[in-house]
Motif scaffolding. Structure first.
Motif, PDB file in Angstrom:
ATOM      1  N   ASP A 154       6.495   2.285 -14.627  1.00 19.15           N
ATOM      2  CA  ASP A 154       5.821   3.370 -15.327  1.00 19.15           C
ATOM      3  C   ASP A 154       6.534   3.736 -16.623  1.00 19.15           C
ATOM      4  N   ASP A 155       7.829   3.467 -16.677  1.00 18.95           N
ATOM      5  CA  ASP A 155       8.624   3.800 -17.852  1.00 18.95           C
ATOM      6  C   ASP A 155       9.876   2.938 -17.809  1.00 18.95           C
ATOM      7  N   TYR A 156      10.594   2.855 -18.904  1.00 15.05           N
ATOM      8  CA  TYR A 156      11.843   2.100 -18.929  1.00 15.05           C
ATOM      9  C   TYR A 156      12.854   2.843 -19.789  1.00 15.05           C
ATOM     10  N   ILE A 157      14.124   2.689 -19.431  1.00 15.19           N
ATOM     11  CA  ILE A 157      15.213   3.308 -20.187  1.00 15.19           C
ATOM     12  C   ILE A 157      16.261   2.233 -20.443  1.00 15.19           C
ATOM     13  N   VAL A 158      16.679   2.120 -21.696  1.00 12.82           N
ATOM     14  CA  VAL A 158      17.625   1.085 -22.076  1.00 12.82           C
ATOM     15  C   VAL A 158      19.058   1.595 -21.915  1.00 12.82           C
ATOM     16  N   LYS A 159      19.908   0.794 -21.293  1.00 14.41           N
ATOM     17  CA  LYS A 159      21.330   1.106 -21.157  1.00 14.41           C
ATOM     18  C   LYS A 159      22.043   0.799 -22.470  1.00 14.41           C
ATOM     19  N   PRO A 160      23.122   1.521 -22.802  1.00 16.30           N
ATOM     20  CA  PRO A 160      23.614   2.726 -22.121  1.00 16.30           C
ATOM     21  C   PRO A 160      22.688   3.907 -22.414  1.00 16.30           C
ATOM     22  N   PHE A 161      22.629   4.853 -21.495  1.00 15.03           N
ATOM     23  CA  PHE A 161      21.706   5.966 -21.641  1.00 15.03           C
ATOM     24  C   PHE A 161      22.399   7.284 -21.331  1.00 15.03           C
ATOM     25  N   SER A 162      21.767   8.357 -21.756  1.00 17.86           N
ATOM     26  CA  SER A 162      22.234   9.694 -21.420  1.00 17.86           C
ATOM     27  C   SER A 162      21.612  10.090 -20.081  1.00 17.86           C
ATOM     28  N   PRO A 194       0.800  -1.235   0.000  1.00 18.01           N
ATOM     29  CA  PRO A 194       0.000   0.000   0.000  1.00 18.01           C
ATOM     30  C   PRO A 194       0.829   1.280   0.000  1.00 18.01           C
ATOM     31  N   LEU A 195       1.977   1.270   0.691  1.00 18.64           N
ATOM     32  CA  LEU A 195       2.794   2.479   0.786  1.00 18.64           C
ATOM     33  C   LEU A 195       3.466   2.828  -0.540  1.00 18.64           C
ATOM     34  N   THR A 196       3.739   1.821  -1.363  1.00 22.24           N
ATOM     35  CA  THR A 196       4.520   2.051  -2.590  1.00 22.24           C
ATOM     36  C   THR A 196       3.757   1.753  -3.881  1.00 22.24           C
ATOM     37  N   GLU A 197       2.492   1.345  -3.785  1.00 21.30           N
ATOM     38  CA  GLU A 197       1.780   0.902  -4.984  1.00 21.30           C
ATOM     39  C   GLU A 197       1.603   1.990  -6.032  1.00 21.30           C
ATOM     40  N   THR A 198       1.623   3.267  -5.603  1.00 20.95           N
ATOM     41  CA  THR A 198       1.424   4.361  -6.567  1.00 20.95           C
ATOM     42  C   THR A 198       2.691   5.161  -6.841  1.00 20.95           C
ATOM     43  N   ILE A 199       3.812   4.791  -6.216  1.00 13.79           N
ATOM     44  CA  ILE A 199       5.062   5.522  -6.445  1.00 13.79           C
ATOM     45  C   ILE A 199       5.560   5.230  -7.869  1.00 13.79           C
ATOM     46  N   PRO A 200       5.832   6.243  -8.690  1.00 15.15           N
ATOM     47  CA  PRO A 200       6.325   6.004 -10.052  1.00 15.15           C
ATOM     48  C   PRO A 200       7.657   5.249 -10.046  1.00 15.15           C
ATOM     49  N   ILE A 201       7.791   4.299 -10.967  1.00 13.76           N
ATOM     50  CA  ILE A 201       9.009   3.502 -11.095  1.00 13.76           C
ATOM     51  C   ILE A 201       9.511   3.584 -12.527  1.00 13.76           C
ATOM     52  N   ILE A 202      10.770   3.985 -12.686  1.00 16.70           N
ATOM     53  CA  ILE A 202      11.421   3.959 -13.994  1.00 16.70           C
ATOM     54  C   ILE A 202      12.453   2.844 -13.962  1.00 16.70           C
ATOM     55  N   MET A 203      12.321   1.900 -14.862  1.00 18.71           N
ATOM     56  CA  MET A 203      13.204   0.732 -14.871  1.00 18.71           C
ATOM     57  C   MET A 203      14.369   0.951 -15.825  1.00 18.71           C
ATOM     58  N   LEU A 204      15.575   0.610 -15.359  1.00 19.64           N
ATOM     59  CA  LEU A 204      16.778   0.642 -16.190  1.00 19.64           C
ATOM     60  C   LEU A 204      17.084  -0.778 -16.636  1.00 19.64           C
ATOM     61  N   THR A 205      17.281  -0.975 -17.920  1.00 22.32           N
ATOM     62  CA  THR A 205      17.533  -2.321 -18.412  1.00 22.32           C
ATOM     63  C   THR A 205      18.518  -2.316 -19.575  1.00 22.32           C
ATOM     64  N   ALA A 206      19.321  -3.370 -19.639  1.00 21.83           N
ATOM     65  CA  ALA A 206      20.241  -3.541 -20.761  1.00 21.83           C
ATOM     66  C   ALA A 206      19.562  -4.339 -21.874  1.00 21.83           C
ATOM     67  N   ARG A 207      18.345  -4.797 -21.608  1.00 18.79           N
ATOM     68  CA  ARG A 207      17.604  -5.612 -22.566  1.00 18.79           C
ATOM     69  C   ARG A 207      16.680  -4.710 -23.383  1.00 18.79           C
ATOM     70  N   ALA A 208      16.933  -4.672 -24.686  1.00 18.64           N
ATOM     71  CA  ALA A 208      16.181  -3.749 -25.543  1.00 18.64           C
ATOM     72  C   ALA A 208      15.049  -4.425 -26.304  1.00 18.64           C
ATOM     73  N   GLY A 209      14.868  -5.751 -26.102  1.00 17.46           N
ATOM     74  CA  GLY A 209      13.835  -6.463 -26.838  1.00 17.46           C
ATOM     75  C   GLY A 209      12.435  -6.048 -26.429  1.00 17.46           C
ATOM     76  N   GLU A 210      11.490  -6.152 -27.381  1.00 16.87           N
ATOM     77  CA  GLU A 210      10.109  -5.746 -27.114  1.00 16.87           C
ATOM     78  C   GLU A 210       9.508  -6.549 -25.973  1.00 16.87           C
ATOM     79  N   SER A 211       9.775  -7.861 -25.936  1.00 14.72           N
ATOM     80  CA  SER A 211       9.204  -8.711 -24.884  1.00 14.72           C
ATOM     81  C   SER A 211       9.702  -8.304 -23.505  1.00 14.72           C
TER      82      SER A 211
END
Length: 228
Positions: free
Chosen positions: A102-110, A74-91
């Motif tokens: 909520d969002d994802y950013i593929v490594k390497p990133f700016s 309950p304390l964290t269910e609405t906190i926005p999460i941006i995921m960092l991943t080295a995996r760029a595949g659609e799946s």
């Protein structure tokens, strides 16, 4: 009060770079080197963050597992999460979104891109609490369940209104079919995703000229983009 960001990342160079740049932008940030430590910080009411940056590949508890855990609390269910991943595949991207990110950013990133994404997600989170949505053509009152397109009432079923509400409150973000089914039909729903597609089609038809506010993201789901 400064908005706070929790960085859950085991790569010290990446974590410190993000920490430094967030500080420059006026945010407070905390670093957790493992999923277990990140979970403890996030679940502490005294240190609950405004947003979480979460690496997918973590020692011990994986980022995917941690994301699901955070969404169950309950304390964290609405906190926005941006995921960092080295995996760029659609799946992999779909799996990250389905786990609750909520969002994802593929490594390497700016780092500049990460900061810009953080600002955008935090702005979106602030808007989600608003009682209504308005743009030049479309008006939606969430409390009264009233939708108007160019001044004309749009009559929607409860399911259609729930779909539109979920999409609006995640403006600009792709909602996967599974996310929409879970949020509108419930986690116990095991029916065909074609049910969702039929409801989206009817929703667009009923909204007439405002129907273009819902964009189809082929192979993934739908996104609210406002009227054009």
């Amino acid at each position: 009060m400064l908005q706070s960001i929790l960085i859950i990342e085991d790569d010290a160079d990446i974590a410190e770079s993000l920490h430094y740049n967030f500080k420059r932008e006026g945010y407070r940030s905390t670093i957790a080197e493992s999923g277990e430590k990140g979970l403890r910080i996030a679940l502490d009411e005294r240190s609950a963050p405004s947003l979480i940056i979460l690496d997918l590949m973590l020692p011990g508890m994986s980022g995917m597992e941690l994301c699901r855990r955070l969404r169950r609390e309950p304390l964290t269910e609405t906190i926005p999460i941006i995921m960092l991943t080295a995996r760029a595949g659609e799946s992999d991207k779909i799996a990250g979104l389905d786990s609750g990110a909520d969002d994802y950013i593929v490594k390497p990133f700016s780092v500049k891109e990460v900061v810009a994404r953080v600002r955008a997600v935090l702005r979106r989170a602030e808007k989600e609490g608003a009682p209504r949505y308005e743009d030049p053509h479309l008006s939606v009152d969430f409390d009264d369940m009233r939708v108007m397109c160019d001044g004309e009432d749009v009559k929607l079923t409860r399911k259609e209104f729930a779909l539109l509400t979920h999409l609006i409150k995640n403006t600009g973000r792709v909602a996967t079919r599974q996310q929409l089914l879970d949020n509108v039909w419930g986690y116990s729903y095991f029916g065909d995703t074609r049910t969702l597609d039929v409801h989206i089609r009817r929703l667009r038809q009923k909204m007439g000229e405002c129907g273009n506010c819902i964009e189809t993201v082929v192979g993934v789901g739908y996104r609210f983009i406002g009227t054009k």
